[in-house]
Scaffold this motif. Structure first.
Motif, PDB file in Angstrom:
ATOM      1  N   HIS A  31      -9.834  -7.198   3.174  1.00  0.00           N
ATOM      2  CA  HIS A  31      -9.683  -7.462   1.752  1.00  0.00           C
ATOM      3  C   HIS A  31      -8.686  -8.591   1.494  1.00  0.00           C
ATOM      4  O   HIS A  31      -8.881  -9.408   0.604  1.00  0.00           O
ATOM      5  CB  HIS A  31      -9.263  -6.197   1.006  1.00  0.00           C
ATOM      6  N   ASP A  34     -10.451 -11.978   2.239  1.00  0.00           N
ATOM      7  CA  ASP A  34     -11.395 -12.336   1.190  1.00  0.00           C
ATOM      8  C   ASP A  34     -10.690 -12.808  -0.074  1.00  0.00           C
ATOM      9  O   ASP A  34     -11.185 -13.679  -0.781  1.00  0.00           O
ATOM     10  CB  ASP A  34     -12.303 -11.149   0.850  1.00  0.00           C
ATOM     11  N   ARG A  35      -9.531 -12.246  -0.369  1.00  0.00           N
ATOM     12  CA  ARG A  35      -8.799 -12.603  -1.574  1.00  0.00           C
ATOM     13  C   ARG A  35      -8.371 -14.074  -1.551  1.00  0.00           C
ATOM     14  O   ARG A  35      -8.372 -14.746  -2.561  1.00  0.00           O
ATOM     15  CB  ARG A  35      -7.578 -11.697  -1.724  1.00  0.00           C
ATOM     16  N   ARG A  37      -9.655 -16.521   0.614  1.00  0.00           N
ATOM     17  CA  ARG A  37     -10.650 -17.390   1.217  1.00  0.00           C
ATOM     18  C   ARG A  37     -11.285 -18.335   0.215  1.00  0.00           C
ATOM     19  O   ARG A  37     -11.602 -19.464   0.529  1.00  0.00           O
ATOM     20  CB  ARG A  37     -11.730 -16.522   1.876  1.00  0.00           C
ATOM     21  N   GLY A  38     -11.526 -17.905  -0.993  1.00  0.00           N
ATOM     22  CA  GLY A  38     -12.216 -18.725  -1.980  1.00  0.00           C
ATOM     23  C   GLY A  38     -13.716 -18.548  -1.869  1.00  0.00           C
ATOM     24  O   GLY A  38     -14.240 -18.103  -0.848  1.00  0.00           O
ATOM     25  N   THR A  39     -14.410 -18.893  -2.928  1.00  0.00           N
ATOM     26  CA  THR A  39     -15.864 -18.771  -2.931  1.00  0.00           C
ATOM     27  C   THR A  39     -16.482 -19.867  -2.078  1.00  0.00           C
ATOM     28  O   THR A  39     -15.817 -20.849  -1.725  1.00  0.00           O
ATOM     29  CB  THR A  39     -16.411 -18.889  -4.360  1.00  0.00           C
ATOM     30  N   ALA A  40     -17.761 -19.725  -1.793  1.00  0.00           N
ATOM     31  CA  ALA A  40     -18.464 -20.754  -1.020  1.00  0.00           C
ATOM     32  C   ALA A  40     -18.376 -22.094  -1.745  1.00  0.00           C
ATOM     33  O   ALA A  40     -18.137 -23.139  -1.129  1.00  0.00           O
ATOM     34  CB  ALA A  40     -19.912 -20.346  -0.806  1.00  0.00           C
ATOM     35  N   SER A  41     -18.551 -22.078  -3.040  1.00  0.00           N
ATOM     36  CA  SER A  41     -18.485 -23.309  -3.826  1.00  0.00           C
ATOM     37  C   SER A  41     -17.093 -23.943  -3.747  1.00  0.00           C
ATOM     38  O   SER A  41     -16.955 -25.157  -3.605  1.00  0.00           O
ATOM     39  CB  SER A  41     -18.851 -23.024  -5.282  1.00  0.00           C
ATOM     40  N   GLN A  42     -16.055 -23.124  -3.817  1.00  0.00           N
ATOM     41  CA  GLN A  42     -14.690 -23.631  -3.715  1.00  0.00           C
ATOM     42  C   GLN A  42     -14.420 -24.235  -2.339  1.00  0.00           C
ATOM     43  O   GLN A  42     -13.577 -25.118  -2.194  1.00  0.00           O
ATOM     44  CB  GLN A  42     -13.681 -22.516  -3.999  1.00  0.00           C
ATOM     45  N   ARG A  43     -15.133 -23.763  -1.317  1.00  0.00           N
ATOM     46  CA  ARG A  43     -14.958 -24.287   0.038  1.00  0.00           C
ATOM     47  C   ARG A  43     -15.848 -25.498   0.320  1.00  0.00           C
ATOM     48  O   ARG A  43     -15.867 -26.008   1.425  1.00  0.00           O
ATOM     49  CB  ARG A  43     -15.227 -23.170   1.056  1.00  0.00           C
ATOM     50  N   TYR A  45     -19.335 -25.700  -0.361  1.00  0.00           N
ATOM     51  CA  TYR A  45     -20.761 -25.406  -0.229  1.00  0.00           C
ATOM     52  C   TYR A  45     -21.380 -25.253  -1.622  1.00  0.00           C
ATOM     53  O   TYR A  45     -21.803 -24.189  -2.028  1.00  0.00           O
ATOM     54  CB  TYR A  45     -20.969 -24.147   0.628  1.00  0.00           C
ATOM     55  N   ASP A  46     -21.437 -26.375  -2.340  1.00  0.00           N
ATOM     56  CA  ASP A  46     -21.904 -26.396  -3.722  1.00  0.00           C
ATOM     57  C   ASP A  46     -23.328 -26.949  -3.801  1.00  0.00           C
ATOM     58  O   ASP A  46     -24.021 -27.068  -2.784  1.00  0.00           O
ATOM     59  CB  ASP A  46     -20.949 -27.223  -4.581  1.00  0.00           C
TER      60      ASP A  46
END
Length: 118
Positions: A31, A34-35, A37-43, A45-46
């Motif tokens: 947990h 994940d807190r 890590r950021g979303t895929a888009s934030q990383r 992968y948009d």
């Protein structure tokens, strides 16, 4: 209702038994990761990545690791050969990309960092 059987914790190297995916010792770690890590888009992968990824897979439709092993398997993942770790230049460097099937990508991820999400 019957309880599910005990199984090993999904944390690499952990021998604790649990009914869930992770034992009590490692569920907190998951947990916390994940807190932050950021979303895929934030990383990165948009929508732009998704378009470029599809073009790359059209030009490189076969898994390079499977080809080396003499198998013909469709690629579904554009893998960063050297992990970019947030470096946008390395992220977009096409010389750092390779086409892999999901299975080969999972195996590579486990070898590099101990498994998905670690």
């Amino acid at each position: 209702m019957a309880e599910s059987p005990l199984k090993l914790c999904s944390r690499v190297g952990c021998r604790n038994l649990t009914r869930g995916r992770y034992c009590a010792d490692h569920i907190k770690e998951k947990h916390q990761y994940d807190r932050y890590r950021g979303t895929a888009s934030q990383r990165g992968y948009d929508s732009q990545w998704r378009k470029v990824r599809l073009g790359f897979l059209r030009k490189h439709p076969l898994c390079v690791h499977c080809l080396v092993a003499g198998k013909v398997v469709a690629a579904t993942v554009v893998d960063h050969i050297k992990p970019h770790k947030g470096d946008k230049v390395l992220f977009w460097d096409r010389a750092n990309w390779q086409a892999l099937c999901a299975s080969c990508h999972s195996i590579k991820t486990v070898k590099e960092d101990g498994g998905f999400g670690n």
